[in-house]
Enzyme design. Structure first.
Site, mmCIF file in Angstrom:
data_model
loop_
_atom_site.group_PDB
_atom_site.id
_atom_site.type_symbol
_atom_site.label_atom_id
_atom_site.label_comp_id
_atom_site.label_asym_id
_atom_site.label_seq_id
_atom_site.Cartn_x
_atom_site.Cartn_y
_atom_site.Cartn_z
ATOM 1 N N SER A 150 11.749 -6.949 6.308
ATOM 2 C CA SER A 150 12.739 -6.586 7.569
ATOM 3 C C SER A 150 14.019 -7.110 7.080
ATOM 4 O O SER A 150 14.270 -8.177 6.778
ATOM 5 C CB SER A 150 12.257 -7.628 8.861
ATOM 6 N N GLU A 151 15.122 -5.981 7.131
ATOM 7 C CA GLU A 151 16.196 -6.272 6.525
ATOM 8 C C GLU A 151 17.080 -7.366 7.193
ATOM 9 O O GLU A 151 18.236 -7.681 6.518
ATOM 10 C CB GLU A 151 17.085 -4.894 6.378
ATOM 11 N N ASN A 152 16.734 -7.963 8.154
ATOM 12 C CA ASN A 152 17.826 -9.061 8.733
ATOM 13 C C ASN A 152 17.181 -10.352 8.255
ATOM 14 O O ASN A 152 18.165 -11.448 8.301
ATOM 15 C CB ASN A 152 17.641 -9.328 10.314
#
Lengths: 238, 218, 238, 218
Positions: free
Chosen positions: D45-47
């Site tokens: 998840s790119e966060n």
């Protein structure tokens, strides 16, 4: 999770071949991948290009590879403390590229961040800048000249961590962190040796230095010598 | 004339409360011993530590805890470890307020040479090139003349450069000097018992002497 | 150690002025500096340029500053979930610069690493690339085009951490880390609010995300609301 | 014809053991539900998370633990958190093996548009531009036609681009198609009950049909 653990150091280095380029973690003799270096010596892999901050001492660290003339080219920031190194260099048996320490670290990091090149002021106006592109930037009101430096391309990164899990997540101890993280993320294939290999879930996910995605292989090292280069102490007041 | 500890003691007066300081190998390392109690400074070691403490007690050396000179050290409450890339990140981003390092030569325009003697010594620049290229405030701690008796304060460096136009201040066994933005070594203070003529004789580069030059207070 | 702690949020923001540029940490409503945003609203500082991944929701996060028309320009990667934002934008009351999320994070990071510009492939061939310099690099055998993107220059970075010590060392919790670290190192002056402010020595020096050298001021925040934007759950098997 | 879950189920077959996968918002998120037990994959998840787990049980939501769609989630043993800059570092460095995302339009040369409708929608590109510019392996999950009945597989995108020449495969409610290096949508599989003509009618870009086109197996 994806299991990155391999049986032992021999399996870990099975496909490292003559002539390859390796990033090797550590600062001086602190945090060096002792087992991996020993295995390279044992296997006799030759003509290596090593990217490492230092070249070890005569009889430890990368010095062992130098002793056996397995290194063709050394890319480092500081190579004092090593007489055999100096001998090979002066005899023309060894190529050496000296790189400012911050540039060295950042060129490793840049690989891991997918950045093909970075700008740094280190070395502007010195022989390090010869043949390199320079460019002026103004940042927070200060105009300065920077060198364009390319990310390192290494076939393998060999790093040493304190603890790791089989998913490849790594944790380092104190200043043994040094170059290990930047190289772990910067290698094309990263092999990590750890003092303690644990199961996924045993490391706190908030406090992992190198995420496992960057690590291809991991194993628990043996018989860490952890030699001290400069033992400096103070006396206890009695 | 000052000994090494004297030079370090004088430089310690340049260290201000709230400074992050990077100390090079040699005389600069000694500066840590002379920072007054009330002055809060944090020592950065570029191998990845902020908050360098004193050497460990005998028997408490930890191979995983060294400084940039590869010496065993200790930490202090509030210390923090980080990786080499972030270490030089904070150096380039000018978060380190003061860099103190040794030199083989300094030129009157602020150039410095301290990493290589062609044909003789090839140890490498380590972190020095990064430090001098980025630091806002660089003090050089060195002897005024080399072992051959030649001045190390020159019109122009003869050795391969470490950095250009970066040195702001020099403290030697003889004097404290600023390097002026327009060039030249401006004499600020004499070491105890040292005459202006002694300093003149030991300085090959342009020496600027204006008004009365006080003896330094230590 | 150097003591970075300030009495309260008002002291912390005392010198933030109209027209300044601020980095504001957080992703959506996760890990946002709630106390600092509330204080900016209360103080009525205007014409701000905010660099933040998102613009909050209508009644929380940066949405509060939008509501009071304190933001002149928003630099963000994603600004959905905010009707007031859309209204101001369509009415021409608000300037907006949309930046790819990775570019946004890396331009903050670059500031902290003293790198005036970076290269990224994100946005090549799109309207994001308009007017920007491009350059081809070959890395590990792949030739690609990259955009030159400049480091952000922000007067202040406002970040939120989980724990911090008075020396300014910061530790984040889970995905509340997000942009906070890159901004904490990237701000010219960085103000950190933390859920728990402790004495130096209470945080493990091996596991600090942001070293205190990057932090100018720190204080313990109050009454964290920590609003959830999308509450997604699964049912327990009975 | 497939429903959203059907599209997700078909895409799940593209996920190989040992992959790190980034799933976009919408149909791609559903792919996680169909990855077979024996296949070990790690969701990024790119966060700032590797090892995204399922939604939390009711009452166990943690505001400090969300995915890139701002949904509350959980971790798994071996998960790791990191900052946004390193997250996109690993994306640019091609450590993420597969990216699955939605699109408004895909062109026959692999261009993709999914972030902006001029004059109508200005939500922003989020991480999509970084993902499509870096990923080696991009699968688009989308409906074959838009709400107005117009094809989304076009000779050329009409909306502002997210990335150029990057999409490798498309899975829609009607078909699975590869985008060939020289351009063109090569039809690989038909959805159950869907005819070649249906696919032809719904595809505005160059459609390449060679030999027998099997029905997909789910």
């Amino acid at each position: 999770m994806i299991n990155k653990s391999v049986k032992n150091v021999d399996e870990a280095i099975a496909d490292i071949k003559d002539g390859m380029t390796l990033m090797v973690g550590g600062f001086g003799l602190c945090g060096i991948p002792e087992n991996l270096i020993a295995a390279l010596v044992k296997k006799g892999i030759k003509n290596l290009t090593c990217i490492s901050n230092n070249a070890g001492v005569d009889d430890f660290g990368l010095g062992l590879l130098l002793q056996h003339k397995q290194i063709k080219k050394m890319i480092a920031s500081y190579v004092g403390e090593n007489a055999e190194f100096e001998r090979q260099l002066l005899n023309g048996e060894l190529e050496v590229e000296l790189v400012p320490q911050g540039t060295l670290a950042t060129r490793c990091l840049a690989s891991g961040y997918g950045m093909p090149a970075i700008f740094t002021p280190a070395g502007v106006g010195t022989e390090v800048a010869e043949g390199k592109e320079t460019r002026k930037f103004t940042f927070h009101g200060v105009e300065k000249e920077y060198l364009l430096e390319h990310a390192f391309e290494a076939d393998f990164a060999l790093v040493k961590a304190w603890k790791g899990d089989t998913a490849g997540n790594l944790v380092y101890n104190q200043t043994a962190l040094n170059f290990n993280h930047a190289m772990a993320i910067g290698g094309k294939i990263t092999i990590a040796e750890v003092e303690e290999l644990v199961e996924p879930g045993e490391l706190d996910p908030n406090f992992i230095h190198t995420p496992g995605i960057f690590v291809s292989r991991i194993f628990q090292g043996e018989k860490y010598e952890k030699r001290i280069e400069q033992r400096t102490v103070r006396k206890r007041d009695i | 004339m000052l000994d090494k500890n004297g030079i370090a003691k004088r430089i310690a007066k340049e260290v201000k409360d709230g400074y992050y300081v990077n100390l090079g190998i040699g005389i600069p390392t000694l500066v840590a011993n002379f920072i007054p109690k009330g002055i809060n400074v944090v020592l950065q070691s570029e191998n990845g530590l902020l908050g360098m403490g004193p050497f460990p007690f005998e028997g408490e050396e930890d191979p995983d805890l060294i400084n940039a000179g590869k010496q065993t050290i200790t930490t202090l409450p509030g210390s923090v470890f980080f990786d080499s890339a972030l270490s030089f990140g904070m150096i380039r981003a000018r978060k380190v307020n003061l860099t103190i390092l040794g030199a083989m030569e300094v030129a009157e325009n602020g150039d410095i040479a301290n990493w290589k003697i062609p044909g003789k010594m090839v140890k490498g620049m380590g972190g020095a090139m990064d430090l001098v290229a980025s630091a806002e405030n660089i003090i050089v701690a060195m002897q005024h003349v080399n072992k051959a008796g030649e001045s190390k304060l020159l019109p122009k460096c003869t050795l391969p450069l470490t950095g250009i136009k970066c040195v702001k201040k020099i403290v030697t066994e003889l004097a404290v000097l600023d390097i002026l933005p327009q060039g030249g070594f401006k004499l600020l203070e004499r070491a105890p018992g040292v005459s202006i003529d002694q300093i003149k004789n030991a300085t090959a580069g342009k020496l600027i002497i204006e008004g009365n030059i006080p003896e330094m207070e230590l």
